[in-house]
Design an enzyme around this catalytic site. Sequence first.
Site, PDB file in Angstrom:
ATOM      1  N   TRP A 549      26.156 -29.919  23.537  1.00  0.00           N
ATOM      2  CA  TRP A 549      25.716 -31.314  23.482  1.00  0.00           C
ATOM      3  C   TRP A 549      25.960 -31.915  22.100  1.00  0.00           C
ATOM      4  CZ3 TRP A 549      20.340 -33.424  22.196  1.00  0.00           C
ATOM      5  CH2 TRP A 549      19.698 -32.647  21.225  1.00  0.00           C
ATOM      6  N   ASP A 550      26.238 -31.058  21.120  1.00  0.00           N
ATOM      7  CA  ASP A 550      26.592 -31.544  19.792  1.00  0.00           C
ATOM      8  C   ASP A 550      27.675 -32.612  19.901  1.00  0.00           C
ATOM      9  OD1 ASP A 550      25.581 -28.892  19.846  1.00  0.00           O
ATOM     10  OD2 ASP A 550      26.221 -28.516  17.807  1.00  0.00           O
ATOM     11  N   GLU A 687      14.800 -25.189  20.677  1.00  0.00           N
ATOM     12  CA  GLU A 687      15.042 -23.914  21.360  1.00  0.00           C
ATOM     13  C   GLU A 687      14.039 -22.827  20.985  1.00  0.00           C
ATOM     14  OE1 GLU A 687      19.101 -23.484  20.178  1.00  0.00           O
ATOM     15  OE2 GLU A 687      19.844 -24.756  21.800  1.00  0.00           O
ATOM     16  N   LYS A 781      12.174 -26.472  16.180  1.00  0.00           N
ATOM     17  CA  LYS A 781      13.409 -26.195  15.455  1.00  0.00           C
ATOM     18  C   LYS A 781      14.105 -27.490  15.040  1.00  0.00           C
ATOM     19  CE  LYS A 781      17.590 -23.440  16.434  1.00  0.00           C
ATOM     20  NZ  LYS A 781      18.262 -22.702  17.524  1.00  0.00           N
TER      21      LYS A 781
HETATM   22  O1  IFM Z   1      23.677 -27.275  20.281  1.00  0.00           O
HETATM   23  C1  IFM Z   1      23.105 -26.611  19.209  1.00  0.00           C
HETATM   24  C2  IFM Z   1      21.630 -26.474  19.490  1.00  0.00           C
HETATM   25  O2  IFM Z   1      21.002 -27.727  19.602  1.00  0.00           O
HETATM   26  C3  IFM Z   1      20.953 -25.668  18.405  1.00  0.00           C
HETATM   27  N1  IFM Z   1      21.605 -24.387  18.289  1.00  0.00           N
HETATM   28  C4  IFM Z   1      23.026 -24.481  17.960  1.00  0.00           C
HETATM   29  C5  IFM Z   1      23.759 -25.298  18.997  1.00  0.00           C
HETATM   30  C6  IFM Z   1      25.229 -25.449  18.590  1.00  0.00           C
HETATM   31  O3  IFM Z   1      25.318 -26.155  17.409  1.00  0.00           O
END
Ligand code: IFM
Length: 950
Positions: A549-550, A687, A781
């Site tokens: 989703w980045d 997360e 987070k």
């Molecule tokens: O998409 C992100 C997530 O929001 C947090 N952990 C890393 C992923 C990839 O950058």
Amino acid sequence: MIDRTVEAVVLAADALGPPPGGAAALRRRLEALVAAGVSAAVTTGASAAHSGDLLRSRPAGPGRLLLVCRHGGEVYELGPRGPVRVGRRVPSAADDAALDRAVTAIRARLDGRGVVSRRVPGQVGRRVVGVRWPDRARLAGPAAATLVRDLAAGAVAAAGLPDVRVSAGATHVDVSLADRGDAMRDLLVRFASRGIGPGLVLVAGDFAHTGDDTALLVPELDRAVVVSVGAGRPGGRARPAVRHRPGGWATVLALLDEQLDRRRSARVPCVDEDPAWVVVETGADRLRHRVTETLFTLGAGGLATRGSVEEDGPEAAPLTVADGRYTARGPAQHLLPGPQWAALDIDPPPAADRRVLDLRTGVLYRQTGEGGPPIRTLRLVSADSPGLAALCAEGPAGRLTGGAPLRAPAAGPRSDGRSWTTGDAGGCVWGRTADAGTGAVITAAAVQAEAVAGGLRTVSRFAVFADRDAAGRARRAARRGFARVLAEHRAAWALRWEDVDIRIPDAPADQLAIRFALFHLWGTAARHDECAVGARGLSGTGYGGHVFWDADAYVLPAVVSIDPDAATAMVRYRLRRLPAARAAARAAGRRGARFPWESAVSGDDVTPNAGYLGGTRVPIRTGELEEHITADVAWAAVHAATWTGTPERLTGEWAPLLTETARYWASRIRLDAGGNAHIDRVIGPDEYHEDVDDNAYTNVMARWNLRAAADLAAVPDDERAGWRELAGRLADGFDPATGRYEQFAGYRLLAPLRAADVGEPPVAADVLLGRARVAASQLIKQPDVLMLHHLVPDETATGSLGPNLDFYLPRTTHGSSLSPAVSAALLARAGRPDEALHLLRHAMDLDLGDTTGTTAGGLHVAALGGVWQAVVAGFAGVRVRGSVVHLDPCPPAAWPRFEVRFRCLGRRIRVAVDAAAVAVHTDAPTWLQVGGSPPRRCGGWTRFPRRSRP
Ligand code: IFM
């Protein structure tokens, strides 16, 4: 003569007089330089008609030749079809009146000192006062000129005419509304529009006397090479420093010959080390190379190469990859390493070096620095010619050789089907990596030239990455030569920076870091057909190049204001993976389309099911549970259509992205006995908490998705009504009493830990405290509820941003690279810009300072996108609704003035903010709403008073 390659040349012709024997020799050299990409200008006080032979020049680019007449009053570009006027100063009636007043004041002052003056008719925008000394002995010499200039300048100042410029010789005073200095500044702007900074400019003329051509030497030429070729020694001006090489026109011709020779012998060009544009790495710490080679990645057109040092060595992890070309299968799928094109044989390897990434021109320069003759290299991945990469190098012949121009990718994770083949094809080498399983192929062809003269070896290499005609294109690039390829590349970068940029005069470090973010966003989201933006872009092996989703929520909203076609291509990446998303929904017993948490070639889920946290193997459940991505994909399509001013796409080509995702949510939602709707068992953006029910972010995004589809989709009425009905019933955890959303059902009952209890954020709380303890606490987070205020503020309760910021930010550890920048954007919107800047600086330092220790694996492109979003949506307060651009700037105290340039609604927009006003420039009439004012249709520059925020 000057022992450096410049990219622009200014010849100040007045004090030199006409070239003896005519201008043919000068013309020939200037035309040759222009053909090699150099920008050249000749300045004179004469009119074009009196500029003699030079007018007969017929140069053909990519450089340009300018004739600056009447001290900048008129500028002509000489091209293959003759001169074309490209600039002219037209004085207004008020300008003329000011000039006349100045002449009167100067004459009064001179006459009062016994100097006889007379008015000489001037040209347009200029007057000349003739001076006659009663004592003829005083006629000559710098002292007389200085006295006349001081008297005239004093008279103009006393008359209150700040815009009038005065230059003087012993026998005349030149009065104009812009002087030679302005003409030089105008030239510097023209050079900058080709990506040429002052440090790459050579100025030659006779600068022995004060006045006249010396007035060209403005302080902005600080880093330029200025050579006085007259017989007299130049005066002792501090800036810019002037070198003295007497010889008149003969020296000028020799200087031009030196430039031509340097190009002919393939010497390595220079970079302008302008602190506003360069990221520099010096020193002998080779362990830093893994980080700097990420920072120094060069990318364009979907091809990118890490900025690894050229020689082989254990510290280097060179990598060239192409957008969308993957190898291996399932979760192990990762970007296919392509042929290495930037390696050189250097023996012994350099012990220390200085490396310069020039953001303005998109080149990486290196100079070794351990004593003895240096090795210098410069490389680029062309922004002008997709797939072309070029390198040039020079160094001691016994130490440096080109070696194989294309080499097998460095050993990395291998997959069974991956192969490397190479061969020769008529003066050209080709190399290919391929994966039989995915069908991905990366083919490159390279042409290399090496020469040795006087113990110096030069190497130039042109590599073309293309599925078709790579060899032909490489040969053609080699024929054009490095200087032209570089000039074209530089000009393409200059065009980008013209449209999109940030200027913060009072905070140069912030400005540079934001430019760094823009630079890499251009290098990452760089294709216009289909663009797969992985979490580390194309700059490293981290996350295998998987698309999260980045891309949709962090990178796309930035890219759409930088390169709208690239944002469209990012949407197209998702659109073309709808079949896989439909299959995933079906496999889960749902309808519509469910997008995968991690996506690569096919759009099947490639999320691994286990990984390491602080050295311990842990299960990864995001693939199974982090479902909000399905709504994020739909949101990205709507956002891209809104910003590009193409809403028709949402009911046309892109419509399935809305309808199929809405269908998914409709089939995913559970109705309880009371008729309330829920989404059970998910992971939200935070997360740290897995397998939760009614995550506010997921539910509100699903609600937004259902409503957006109901508004736009061509579906049967009962389906539309069903979506609206479900949307209205979805639990969102909002408590009107507190104004807060509960992040998920039961969150409020968790241990009320705050980030500061663990350490100074950013802090990886799950590593420090363990996953179970963090999951049992309110630590988060990254923004979760707050992402709603960022992405879909209209879906959140009015006035709820403040209470949710106050509650959630202290609980946010910023343990994810996605966190600080978006938090900054929200704080700015909430009218807390200084706190916002504090967090933005964390985001900006993330890769530049390798603060997470993970930059070696690639840039955190979501953070880079977040930085630009914080500037545009946060500090400038830009939102697009329908056809109106809303602006509500809220800059931090450290940015008392700033200017941001971006693209939206098919327009190029500039917003300049200071304490008093918001000035907005649009290149075509656009509806603007600034602060609380009513919308106005504006074109060109419009000033709005700054409103004070409550
Ligand atoms: O998409 C992100 C997530 O929001 C947090 N952990 C890393 C992923 C990839 O950058």
